[in-house]
Write an enzyme that holds these catalytic residues in place. Structure first.
Site, PDB file in Angstrom:
ATOM      1  N   LEU A  66       0.895  -1.180  -0.021  1.00 59.06           N
ATOM      2  CA  LEU A  66       0.062  -0.043  -0.027  1.00 59.06           C
ATOM      3  C   LEU A  66       0.921   1.213  -0.172  1.00 59.06           C
ATOM      4  CD1 LEU A  66      -2.428  -1.125   2.725  1.00 59.06           C
ATOM      5  CD2 LEU A  66      -3.035  -0.859   0.294  1.00 59.06           C
ATOM      6  N   ASP A  67       0.274   2.264  -0.550  1.00 60.72           N
ATOM      7  CA  ASP A  67       1.261   3.451  -0.662  1.00 60.72           C
ATOM      8  C   ASP A  67       1.544   4.075   0.785  1.00 60.72           C
ATOM      9  OD1 ASP A  67       1.274   3.500  -3.423  1.00 60.72           O
ATOM     10  OD2 ASP A  67      -0.204   4.818  -3.881  1.00 60.72           O
ATOM     11  N   ARG A  68       2.637   4.833   1.006  1.00 60.63           N
ATOM     12  CA  ARG A  68       2.918   5.242   2.276  1.00 60.63           C
ATOM     13  C   ARG A  68       1.948   6.001   2.778  1.00 60.63           C
ATOM     14  NH1 ARG A  68       8.163   8.887   3.362  1.00 60.63           N
ATOM     15  NH2 ARG A  68       9.105   7.469   1.847  1.00 60.63           N
ATOM     16  N   ASP A  69       0.794   6.790   2.064  1.00 56.92           N
ATOM     17  CA  ASP A  69       0.196   7.683   2.857  1.00 56.92           C
ATOM     18  C   ASP A  69      -1.350   6.862   2.834  1.00 56.92           C
ATOM     19  OD1 ASP A  69       1.675   9.632   3.081  1.00 56.92           O
ATOM     20  OD2 ASP A  69       1.509  10.500   1.270  1.00 56.92           O
ATOM     21  N   THR A  70      -1.394   5.588   2.470  1.00 53.10           N
ATOM     22  CA  THR A  70      -2.664   4.811   2.395  1.00 53.10           C
ATOM     23  C   THR A  70      -2.731   4.183   3.812  1.00 53.10           C
ATOM     24  OG1 THR A  70      -2.516   4.746  -0.064  1.00 53.10           O
ATOM     25  CG2 THR A  70      -3.923   3.195   1.051  1.00 53.10           C
TER      26      THR A  70
END
Length: 182
Positions: free
Chosen positions: A129-133
């Site tokens: 998952l993306d860092r900010d997700t």
């Protein structure tokens, strides 16, 4: 950017880009404005804490325009010792609740933190998952379990559903986004 009374680190601003800095790259402007080395400024930008005109910007070469408003969000990085919520666990898999601001795998990641938390040195993230997700991250306890899931992800047998919080009025309850979301 969320407001906070605690803002450790560089001056959070807000400050406005003067006409003399029009066209300058974000990295160069911030480095001079904050009195930080380029390396430290790049790390700040990479931490996803820099906002330009209320939009998160993480590209060091982002061109600034006179009048842009820049803010730096507080550093709310969770300490390494903070435990991660485990949503499911059996002999082969772990599903963890990934918080924002943390990579899925690699050094200083959710994968590393859960390995330490559960004492499972072979634990491997099956997807990212993306860092900010935030959301559910599937991790395999061993190599066999990891290799069993990869074809399922590739074949589309595992579904991912994303939800976003939005402010304002939306005409439709569902909507397809075809452009990058910052």
């Amino acid at each position: 950017m969320p407001a906070s009374s605690h803002a450790p680190g560089p001056d959070p601003g807000p400050f406005t880009v003067p006409p003399a800095a029009d066209g300058r790259a974000l990295l160069d402007f911030l480095s001079r404005r904050l009195g930080l080395s380029r390396k430290r400024t790049k790390a700040l930008i990479d931490s996803r804490r820099v906002w330009v005109d209320e939009r998160r910007v993480w590209m060091a070469r982002h061109p600034l325009r006179a009048g842009n408003r820049i803010e730096i969000a507080p550093d709310h990085a969770a300490p390494a010792a903070e435990s991660v919520a485990i949503l499911y666990r059996d002999d082969e898999y772990v599903i963890a609740d990934k918080p924002p601001g943390l990579l899925s795998n690699g050094p200083h990641s959710l994968e590393t933190r859960i390995r330490q938390q559960l004492g499972l040195p072979g634990l491997t993230a099956v997807h990212r998952l993306d860092r900010d997700t935030t959301g559910c991250l599937l991790l395999a306890v061993g190599r066999k379990a990891f290799e069993a899931m990869i074809p399922r992800f590739r074949a589309g047998a595992v579904g991912k559903h994303y939800r976003a919080l939005a402010a304002g009025c939306l005409k439709d309850r569902t909507r397809t986004i075809t452009r990058p979301v910052n």
